[in-house]
Design a protein around this motif. Structure first.
Motif, short mmCIF file in Angstrom:
data_model
loop_
_atom_site.label_atom_id
_atom_site.label_comp_id
_atom_site.label_asym_id
_atom_site.label_seq_id
_atom_site.Cartn_x
_atom_site.Cartn_y
_atom_site.Cartn_z
N ALA A 79 23.79 -26.32 5.71
CA ALA A 79 23.32 -27.49 6.45
C ALA A 79 23.78 -27.44 7.90
O ALA A 79 23.02 -27.77 8.82
N ASP A 80 25.01 -27.03 8.13
CA ASP A 80 25.52 -26.92 9.50
C ASP A 80 24.76 -25.88 10.30
O ASP A 80 24.45 -26.08 11.48
N ARG A 81 24.46 -24.76 9.67
CA ARG A 81 23.71 -23.72 10.38
C ARG A 81 22.32 -24.21 10.79
O ARG A 81 21.87 -23.98 11.92
N TYR A 82 21.66 -24.91 9.88
CA TYR A 82 20.29 -25.34 10.14
C TYR A 82 20.23 -26.57 11.05
O TYR A 82 19.48 -26.60 12.03
N ILE A 83 21.04 -27.58 10.73
CA ILE A 83 20.93 -28.86 11.44
C ILE A 83 21.82 -28.90 12.68
O ILE A 83 21.37 -29.27 13.76
N LEU A 84 23.07 -28.53 12.53
CA LEU A 84 24.02 -28.67 13.63
C LEU A 84 23.87 -27.54 14.66
O LEU A 84 23.88 -27.78 15.87
N GLN A 85 23.73 -26.31 14.17
CA GLN A 85 23.65 -25.15 15.06
C GLN A 85 22.23 -24.76 15.41
O GLN A 85 22.01 -23.94 16.30
N GLY A 86 21.26 -25.31 14.71
CA GLY A 86 19.87 -25.11 15.07
C GLY A 86 19.27 -23.77 14.68
O GLY A 86 18.26 -23.35 15.26
N GLU A 87 19.86 -23.08 13.69
CA GLU A 87 19.30 -21.80 13.28
C GLU A 87 17.92 -22.00 12.66
O GLU A 87 17.68 -22.98 11.96
N ALA A 88 17.05 -21.05 12.89
CA ALA A 88 15.68 -21.13 12.38
C ALA A 88 15.64 -20.58 10.96
O ALA A 88 15.04 -19.52 10.70
N LEU A 89 16.24 -21.30 10.04
CA LEU A 89 16.29 -20.86 8.65
C LEU A 89 15.01 -21.27 7.94
O LEU A 89 14.41 -22.31 8.23
N PRO A 90 14.56 -20.48 6.96
CA PRO A 90 13.37 -20.88 6.20
C PRO A 90 13.67 -22.10 5.35
O PRO A 90 14.75 -22.22 4.76
N LEU A 91 12.70 -22.99 5.26
CA LEU A 91 12.89 -24.20 4.47
C LEU A 91 13.08 -23.88 2.99
O LEU A 91 13.67 -24.68 2.25
N THR A 92 12.59 -22.75 2.55
CA THR A 92 12.81 -22.36 1.16
C THR A 92 14.30 -22.22 0.86
O THR A 92 14.73 -22.45 -0.28
#
Length: 301
Positions: A59-72
């Motif tokens: 969650a931190d990588r995707y939301i806080l750090q803004g990484e473009a992780l796949p939603l899957t």
């Protein structure tokens, strides 16, 4: 509502916003609040019931750090939880994606704090699931104390409404012991720290407010504040006379209280997820199995 929430957060209080599972309207109010960057600046964390602490780093990588992780990958946050069926609705994915996008656009960052204790559905059995359910209020409290209060962060707590009652309450069909919610436990250690917003729910016909919805009514000193909670919901035992003002600070009047929010498109189209639902249904049995089976009959292709 926006003005009140902004004021409470700016004064250093935590705002506990009662969610209604199956309804999109409370989460939409939260999204509307956060859309205003002035309000956004008052929030450090959003602590949620719908996230497994095992995925906090994700969650931190995707939301806080803004990484473009796949939603899957991101969907594991709410799919691998105790009550995963409650988070099948599109609005929860919308909230997570929107937080990701706002953090990319804005200098002040807001963290999503996942408060469900770690669990692994690949090894979970019924006994372990039941044990986690029995301990979840204490687990929520522990993580909020560690991740929010100890850091002196300003936060919104988004939980099912009955986790947010400020006083213990006797629930219908339960033991003689009163149910002590997450917030009731926190209030013992941190008096006056939490401002609770109780939303109008389906079946609540007690209140008729002339002002246009949504409308936030302070409960202290109001006639509604003196009404026993049991008059607004059948989930409270008939002998419990706890007044509304004792369990919440404000009442959120919503025009629509329907609980027919659409499921996320991903949940409906993901055959692998639906197979996993069938596997979990066999593990849990009973009411949970019935709920999963009915959902699959309605939405699976």
């Amino acid at each position: 509502m926006n003005r009140t929430m902004h004021q409470q957060l700016s004064q250093g209080r935590l705002v506990a916003l009662g969610d209604v599972h199956g309804s999109p309207f409370v989460v939409q109010q939260l999204l509307d609040f956060l859309a205003d960057e002035v309000n956004w600046q008052q929030v450090d964390d959003i602590a949620v019931e719908f996230g497994n602490q095992r995925y906090q780093a994700l969650a931190d990588r995707y939301i806080l750090q803004g990484e473009a992780l796949p939603l899957t990958d991101v969907r594991a946050i709410w799919r691998n939880t105790l009550y995963f069926m409650a988070w099948q609705y599109a609005v929860y994915e919308q909230l997570v994606v929107q937080l990701h996008e706002w953090n990319l656009q804005r200098s002040h960052k807001v963290r999503l704090v996942l408060t469900e204790p770690e669990l692994d559905w690949q090894t979970l059995d019924l006994a372990a699931w039941q044990q986690h359910v029995a301990e979840r209020e204490a687990g929520y409290q522990r993580l909020i104390e560690q991740q929010v209060i100890a850091k002196k962060h300003r936060a919104i707590l988004l939980f099912g409404t009955f986790h947010l009652m400020k006083q213990p309450v006797q629930l219908s069909g339960r033991s003689a012991d009163k149910f002590t919610s997450l917030v009731a436990s926190l209030c013992r250690s941190y008096p006056d720290l939490i401002y609770v917003i109780w939303p109008r729910m389906a079946g609540d016909q007690v209140v008729a407010i002339a002002d246009a919805a949504p409308y936030l009514l302070p409960l202290a000193g109001s006639s509604l504040g003196q009404i026993p909670l049991r008059q607004l919901t059948g989930r409270v035992a008939a002998q419990d006379d706890t007044a509304m003002a004792a369990i919440a600070d404000a009442y959120l009047y919503l025009a629509d209280v329907s609980r027919d929010a659409p499921p996320s498109a991903a949940a409906v189209s993901d055959a692998t997820w639906q197979q996993e639902l069938q596997r979990r249904a066999k593990i849990l049995g009973g009411r949970s199995q019935q709920q999963i089976t009915q959902w699959l009959q309605r939405y699976a292709h």
